[in-house]
Design an enzyme around this catalytic site. Structure first.
Site, PDB file in Angstrom:
ATOM      1  CE  LYS A 171     -11.449 -64.049  30.015  1.00 20.56           C
ATOM      2  NZ  LYS A 171     -12.746 -64.738  30.250  1.00 20.56           N
ATOM      3  CE  LYS A 207     -15.401 -54.472  31.956  1.00 19.58           C
ATOM      4  NZ  LYS A 207     -16.118 -55.286  30.936  1.00 19.58           N
ATOM      5  CE  LYS A 224     -17.039 -62.135  37.377  1.00 22.12           C
ATOM      6  NZ  LYS A 224     -17.116 -61.445  36.070  1.00 22.12           N
TER       7      LYS A 224
END
Length: 329
Positions: A112, A196, A199
């Site tokens: 991230k 993956k 969201k």
């Protein structure tokens, strides 16, 4: 006496088909077997910038979808993380027991933080949120924590911190076991099947959301990346796009990709994609209908408030005991 299980989902975006297949579907199966605590991890969401109105909406939407999918609030404790102050307090107490080296090795922090444009302004919360996740777990003395392969590292840290604290201050935390997702399956991005499904994806074509209308689902599946071979075969390494769609179909049918390969012998990718889209729609339409009924009923707030009360009763006892062990009470 039932074994206890806890899990949470971060409302950093709308609930995806990957969330449903990887987490929610399993919880529905487990809710009668375990003493189940399910929370919406809105404190984790703010480790990266969030629009306040959108965060509130996502939190309520995800909670309603849990219920719409089949979780029973009479048996399952469903609540918002931010409504149980013990999460934040124990997160800080565990922060004092965690090394920077442990936190810097966390894979999700690396991933991230690398995506942020300005590396000099990485939020401190993004660095130390694993201690909050450990608090989420240890507060409730669960026997099991259901996780995908990518989250197992966080449960391992929670276990390490529990053992470290117990050795230093005396017996206090139960050491939980990670319960890996069945078959260790991941639902991948429709446009980049090496990643993956997320969201927080910036590509709307890459993700299937639980509340997507049938026409949108058909369009997204039709445009999903496959290959030029036009042969439906399960081969994740060489045919990741096709294999991902087969995985989705197989999970919806409660079987394995290998068991359904014969369904598309002699058929082309259009036939295959049409079948996958229709199966997704068949599963999601009842959930969408239940979701609308829950929203109209106005019961969601009451259910979440009652869940928070039940969670607070358990969590406050644990954080009070922890404070006493550390000499804070």
């Amino acid at each position: 006496m039932k074994k206890r299980m806890i899990t949470g989902i971060t409302p950093s975006g709308k609930m995806t088909l990957g969330n449903y297949l990887g987490v929610v579907k399993n919880l529905i199966d487990w809710q009668d077997e375990y003493d189940l605590f399910v929370f919406i991890a809105n404190l984790h969401a703010i480790t990266l910038p969030q629009n306040p109105k959108q965060l509130k909406q996502n939190t309520e939407e995800i909670a309603a979808l849990y219920l719409a999918a089949g979780l029973n609030p009479e048996n399952v404790v469903i609540f918002k993380q931010s409504e149980v102050p013990a999460h934040s307090e124990l997160g800080w107490l565990l922060n004092t027991q965690t090394s920077m080296g442990e936190l810097s090795r966390m894979t999700q922090f690396k991933d991230k933080s690398q995506k942020l444009a300005n590396k000099s302004s990485i939020p401190a919360g993004l660095f130390n949120y694993p201690t909050l996740m450990a608090a989420d777990i240890l507060l409730y003395e669960p026997d099991f924590v259901p996780v995908g392969v990518d989250q197992k590292q966080h449960v391992e840290l929670a276990r390490d911190l529990a053992l470290r604290f117990n050795n230093k201050y005396g017996e206090n935390f139960k050491v939980p076991e990670p319960l890996l997702t069945k078959n260790k399956i991941k639902i991948m991005d429709l446009q980049d099947p090496t990643k993956k499904m997320s969201k927080s994806s910036l590509n709307p074509k890459a993700v299937l959301y639980i509340l997507d209308e049938p026409a949108i689902i058909r369009k997204k599946i039709a445009s999903a990346l496959t290959d030029s071979e036009n042969v439906v075969r399960y081969d994740p390494e060489n045919k990741p796009g096709v294999s991902n769609l087969m995985t989705i179909y197989a999970l919806l049918k409660n079987t394995t990709p290998e068991n359904i390969e014969h369904l598309w012998e002699g058929k082309n990718y259009k036939d295959f994609k049409d079948d996958v889209a229709e199966e997704i729609i068949a599963i999601l339409e009842p959930i969408q209908k239940n979701y609308q009924e829950i929203k109209r009923s106005g019961k969601l707030e009451t259910i979440l408030n009652e869940g928070a009360l039940r969670a607070n009763r358990v969590a406050q006892k644990k954080v009070t005991k922890t404070r006493k062990k550390m000499g804070l009470n």
